[in-house]
Write a protein that holds these residues in place. Structure first.
Motif, PDB file in Angstrom:
ATOM      1  N   LYS A 110      35.553  39.160  38.249  1.00 24.20           N
ATOM      2  CA  LYS A 110      36.817  40.568  39.097  1.00 24.20           C
ATOM      3  C   LYS A 110      37.091  40.737  39.912  1.00 24.20           C
ATOM      4  O   LYS A 110      36.529  39.788  41.350  1.00 24.20           O
ATOM      5  CB  LYS A 110      36.263  42.121  38.177  1.00 24.20           C
ATOM      6  CG  LYS A 110      35.218  42.676  38.965  1.00 24.20           C
ATOM      7  CD  LYS A 110      33.988  43.673  38.604  1.00 24.20           C
ATOM      8  CE  LYS A 110      32.678  43.581  39.150  1.00 24.20           C
ATOM      9  NZ  LYS A 110      33.124  45.370  40.300  1.00 24.20           N
ATOM     10  N   SER A 111      38.291  41.377  40.594  1.00 29.15           N
ATOM     11  CA  SER A 111      38.467  41.157  42.036  1.00 29.15           C
ATOM     12  C   SER A 111      39.393  42.052  42.502  1.00 29.15           C
ATOM     13  O   SER A 111      39.918  42.883  41.587  1.00 29.15           O
ATOM     14  CB  SER A 111      39.694  39.377  41.914  1.00 29.15           C
ATOM     15  OG  SER A 111      40.783  39.611  41.157  1.00 29.15           O
ATOM     16  N   ASN A 112      39.814  42.465  43.597  1.00 25.74           N
ATOM     17  CA  ASN A 112      40.734  43.291  43.601  1.00 25.74           C
ATOM     18  C   ASN A 112      42.175  42.794  43.327  1.00 25.74           C
ATOM     19  O   ASN A 112      42.444  43.790  43.347  1.00 25.74           O
ATOM     20  CB  ASN A 112      40.671  43.066  45.223  1.00 25.74           C
ATOM     21  CG  ASN A 112      39.390  43.474  45.708  1.00 25.74           C
ATOM     22  OD1 ASN A 112      38.389  44.374  44.494  1.00 25.74           O
ATOM     23  ND2 ASN A 112      39.058  43.402  47.418  1.00 25.74           N
ATOM     24  N   THR A 113      42.714  41.405  43.328  1.00 29.46           N
ATOM     25  CA  THR A 113      43.777  41.342  42.961  1.00 29.46           C
ATOM     26  C   THR A 113      43.761  41.361  41.410  1.00 29.46           C
ATOM     27  O   THR A 113      45.538  41.661  40.862  1.00 29.46           O
ATOM     28  CB  THR A 113      44.238  39.902  43.620  1.00 29.46           C
ATOM     29  OG1 THR A 113      43.576  39.210  43.055  1.00 29.46           O
ATOM     30  CG2 THR A 113      44.517  40.637  45.652  1.00 29.46           C
ATOM     31  N   GLY A 114      42.925  40.597  41.090  1.00 29.70           N
ATOM     32  CA  GLY A 114      43.722  40.467  39.116  1.00 29.70           C
ATOM     33  C   GLY A 114      42.303  41.564  38.839  1.00 29.70           C
ATOM     34  O   GLY A 114      42.434  42.797  38.952  1.00 29.70           O
ATOM     35  N   PRO A 115      42.549  40.931  37.523  1.00 31.47           N
ATOM     36  CA  PRO A 115      41.675  43.033  36.287  1.00 31.47           C
ATOM     37  C   PRO A 115      40.567  43.348  37.401  1.00 31.47           C
ATOM     38  O   PRO A 115      39.740  41.827  37.913  1.00 31.47           O
ATOM     39  CB  PRO A 115      41.274  41.990  35.061  1.00 31.47           C
ATOM     40  CG  PRO A 115      42.458  40.441  34.916  1.00 31.47           C
ATOM     41  CD  PRO A 115      42.457  40.085  36.748  1.00 31.47           C
ATOM     42  N   ASN A 116      40.402  44.257  36.675  1.00 36.12           N
ATOM     43  CA  ASN A 116      38.799  44.617  37.870  1.00 36.12           C
ATOM     44  C   ASN A 116      37.744  44.779  36.459  1.00 36.12           C
ATOM     45  O   ASN A 116      36.492  45.664  36.763  1.00 36.12           O
ATOM     46  CB  ASN A 116      38.960  46.742  37.720  1.00 36.12           C
ATOM     47  CG  ASN A 116      39.453  47.404  36.702  1.00 36.12           C
ATOM     48  OD1 ASN A 116      39.703  47.096  35.873  1.00 36.12           O
ATOM     49  ND2 ASN A 116      39.353  48.308  37.201  1.00 36.12           N
ATOM     50  N   TYR A 117      37.615  44.264  35.204  1.00 34.12           N
ATOM     51  CA  TYR A 117      36.630  43.704  35.202  1.00 34.12           C
ATOM     52  C   TYR A 117      36.258  42.052  34.404  1.00 34.12           C
ATOM     53  O   TYR A 117      37.353  41.135  34.890  1.00 34.12           O
ATOM     54  CB  TYR A 117      36.794  44.160  33.613  1.00 34.12           C
ATOM     55  CG  TYR A 117      38.237  43.446  33.087  1.00 34.12           C
ATOM     56  CD1 TYR A 117      37.934  42.383  32.215  1.00 34.12           C
ATOM     57  CD2 TYR A 117      39.312  44.364  32.661  1.00 34.12           C
ATOM     58  CE1 TYR A 117      39.041  42.096  31.463  1.00 34.12           C
ATOM     59  CE2 TYR A 117      40.657  44.162  32.535  1.00 34.12           C
ATOM     60  CZ  TYR A 117      40.722  42.797  31.699  1.00 34.12           C
ATOM     61  OH  TYR A 117      41.643  42.191  30.916  1.00 34.12           O
ATOM     62  N   ASN A 118      35.398  41.482  34.813  1.00 35.54           N
ATOM     63  CA  ASN A 118      35.097  39.810  34.342  1.00 35.54           C
ATOM     64  C   ASN A 118      35.528  39.628  32.913  1.00 35.54           C
ATOM     65  O   ASN A 118      35.459  40.409  31.824  1.00 35.54           O
ATOM     66  CB  ASN A 118      33.594  39.923  34.756  1.00 35.54           C
ATOM     67  CG  ASN A 118      32.687  40.351  35.858  1.00 35.54           C
ATOM     68  OD1 ASN A 118      33.341  40.003  36.977  1.00 35.54           O
ATOM     69  ND2 ASN A 118      32.101  40.991  35.983  1.00 35.54           N
TER      70      ASN A 118
END
Ligand SMILES: *[C@@H]1O[C@H](CO)[C@@H](O)[C@H](O)[C@H]1NC(C)=O
Ligand SMILES: *[C@@H]1O[C@H](CO)[C@@H](O)[C@H](O)[C@H]1NC(C)=O
Ligand SMILES: *[C@@H]1O[C@H](CO)[C@@H](O)[C@H](O)[C@H]1NC(C)=O
Length: 439
Positions: A214-222
Motif C-alpha cells: 500500500k502507498s500514499n499514491t496507490g491503494p491504501n491496502y496491500n
C-alpha cells in the motif's frame, strides 16, 4: 503487571487480533511499517563501498580452521538438539557483543545508546534455555562456518533488525564492505567480508510472496499474490547458500489476497466487496508457497540450501503509542510472568507448523536443511528491549512533550535480537557437526 494478558478463553484469543488492529493501526502505520515516513538524515546510511567502521580488533582474524573447531569441542554432533524456546533471562555482567555507538550499520531508529536512552540495564541479560547452555557468540566461528558462502536475510524490517545485529557482531573481528545497495531506505544491500569471502545481504520482501505494498499514491491496502514468491529475492536464489526469512507484521494491514487472477478474499478491507478471511491463512499460504518453491528450485541441487524462519517478534505497546511510557519497562519479564498467547502465539505456531511440514517434504531431498528460529517467547519476555521514544535522538531534551512517537516493535541494538543470532549460530554449528559425522 501481566494480569491483563491472562485471557484463558479462546474467544478472547480470537478477539485479540481484531482488537489489536483497531488500536494499533495508526501506530503500526506511522511507526514501523513506513520507515520512509520518517525522514532521517542520510548520514546514517553508508554510501556504496564505504567500509564499515570497526569497533575493535584487527581485520585479520585468527585463522580458525574447521579441525581446530572440532578439537575445541565447539561442534557437538552427538548431543540432542537444544530446545532454545523455553528458558529465562538471567543477569549477565559481561554485557553486549559490540558497542552500538561505534558500529556504523545500525538503522538510526534502533541505535538507542546514541539516541540518549538513559538506562543500560537492558544490555546485561543472557538467555538461559531450560536444558542447555547458549554459548556467547563467537564471530570467528561464525565467519569460518560461512566461508565462501552467501547468507541472505529476506523479509520485513525485523529481518533488517536481525541482519544489522549480526553485522555489528561480525564487524568486531572483520571489516565488511558494502558492495551493493539499492532501493528506498536501502532495502536491498549486500556486504562482503573479504577475510572469509563471505557475503551477507538483505532483501526487502515483507510478504515473501509477490505483492504490491500500500502507498500514499496507490491503494491504501496491500495486494498479495499468495501463489508465487517475490522474485526480487527469488531470482537470486541460485546464488544463495543460506536464508533467514522473517515476516509477520505486514500481514496485519488491510489487504486483498489473490491466487493467480482470482481474489481469495481480503482482510480489513471495508468497502471493497470481498470476503474477509483474516490474515492467519494468508500468512500460512505465503509461507507454504515460499518454502515449497525454495524446495522445488533447490532441493535436487548439489549445493545445499540452508533455510531458517525467524518466528514472530511480539510488540510491547502497553500504553498509547504516541504518549511517553508506551513501552517503558526496563527489565525483562521473569519466567511465568508473561504468557505467550493471542496473536503472538497464533503467528508463531503457524510459522512453526509450516516449517515442520516443509521439513518433512525436504527429507526426500539432500539439498535442503531447514529450521525454525523460535524467538517469539524469548522476545516476548523482553519488554525492555525496544527503542520506545529513543527511536529519535534525545526525545526529552526539551522536557516531556504531549505526544511522542514510540517504537515498541523493533529492538535496540545491541539488544535482544543479538540472542536470535546466537541461536542461529548454534544451529549452524550443529548442522556442521552432523554433516561432518556423515562424511
Ligand atoms: C563505546 O565506545 C566508545 C568509543 O570507544 C566509547 O566512548 C563509549 O563509552 C562506548 N560505549 C559503551 C556503552 O560501551
Ligand atoms: C560475494 O560477492 C561478490 C561481489 O558481488 C562476488 O564477486 C562473490 O563471488 C560473492 N561470493 C560468494 C561466496 O557469494
Ligand atoms: C458485491 O459482490 C456481490 C457478489 O459477487 C455482487 O452481487 C454485488 O453486486 C457486489 N456489490 C458491489 C457494490 O459491487
Amino acid at each position: 503487571m501481566a494480569k491483563d494478558h491472562h485471557q484463558p478463553h479462546s474467544f478472547t484469543k480470537k478477539l485479540l487480533p481484531w482488537t489489536l488492529y483497531t488500536i494499533l493501526p495508526i501506530a503500526i502505520f506511522r511507526c514501523y511499517f513506513y520507515p520512509l515516513q520518517f525522514p532521517h538524515s542520510s548520514t546514517d546510511e553508508l554510501s556504496l563501498n564505504t567500509p564499515i567502521i570497526i569497533t575493535s580488533s584487527s581485520s585479520s582474524s585468527p585463522s580458525f580452521t574447521s579441525s581446530s573447531l572440532s578439537k575445541e569441542g565447539e561442534i557437538r554432533a552427538d548431543e540432542p538438539p537444544c530446545d532454545y524456546t523455553n528458558g529465562n533471562w538471567v543477569h549477565d555482567k559481561i554485557g553486549p557483543l559490540y558497542n552500538g555507538t561505534t558500529c556504523g550499520t545500525i538503522k538510526e531508529g534502533q541505535n538507542c545508546i546514541t539516541h540518549g536512552r538513559p538506562d543500560f540495564d537492558y544490555l546485561y541479560w543472557r538467555w538461559k534455555p531450560k536444558e542447555c547452555k547458549l554459548p556467547r557468540f563467537d564471530p570467528n566461528t561464525f565467519l569460518e562456518l560461512l566461508r565462501n558462502k552467501h547468507l541472505a536475510f529476506v523479509g520485513d524490517s525485523m529481518a533488517r533488525n536481525q541482519l544489522e545485529s549480526l553485522l555489528c557482531i561480525l564487524s568486531t573481528v572483520s571489516a565488511p564492505n558494502l558492495v551493493y545497495r539499492n532501493g528506498e531506505d536501502n532495502k536491498f544491500r549486500k556486504w562482503n567480508f573479504a577475510s572469509h569471502n563471505f557475503n551477507i545481504s538483505v532483501y526487502w520482501s515483507p510478504f515473501l510472496v509477490d505483492g504490491v505494498e500500500k502507498s500514499n499514491t496507490g491503494p491504501n491496502y496491500n495486494k498479495l499474490y499468495l501463489d508465487r514468491i517475490d522474485e526480487k529475492w527469488g531470482a537470486d536464489l541460485d546464488r544463495i547458500d543460506m536464508t533467514v526469512l522473517s515476516v509477520g507484521h505486514w500481514f496485519l494491514h488491510p489487504a486483498v489476497y489473490f491466487d493467480g487472477d482470482s481474489v481469495l478474499g481480503c482482510h480489513a478491507c471495508d468497502g471493497l466487496n470481498h470476503t474477509e478471511i483474516g490474515f492467519y491463512d494468508a500468512l500460512r499460504k505465503a509461507l507454504k508457497t515460499t518454502l515449497k518453491t525454495m524446495t522445488e528450485r533447490r532441493g535436487s541441487s548439489d549445493k545445499v540450501l540452508d533455510m531458517f524462519v525467524t518466528t514472530f517478534s511480539p510488540a510491547h505497546f502497553e500504553g498509547e503509542w504516541d504518549k511517553a511510557g508506551a513501552c517503558s519497562k526496563t527489565k525483562p519479564y521473569k519466567e511465568g510472568e508473561k504468557v505467550l498467547e493471542g496473536m503472538d502465539a497464533e503467528m508463531r505456531n503457524l510459522e512453526v507448523e509450516e516449517v515442520d511440514l516443509a521439513k518433512e517434504n525436504a527429507k526426500q531431498f539432500k539439498g535442503m536443511r531447514l529450521e525454525t528460529l523460535d524467538v517469539t517467547k524469548l522476545s516476548l519476555m523482553r519488554p525492555d528491549g525496544h527503542p520506545g521514544p529513543y527511536m529519535y535522538p534525545n526525545p526529552f531534551a526539551n522536557g516531556i512533550k504531549e505526544r511522542v512517537q514510540n517504537d515498541c516493535v523493533h529492538w535496540c541494538l545491541p539488544g535482544p535480537v543479538d540472542t536470535w543470532n546466537q541461536i542461529l549460530l548454534e544451529i549452524i554449528k550443529r548442522w556442521e557437526g552432523q554433516s561432518r559425522k556423515r562424511e
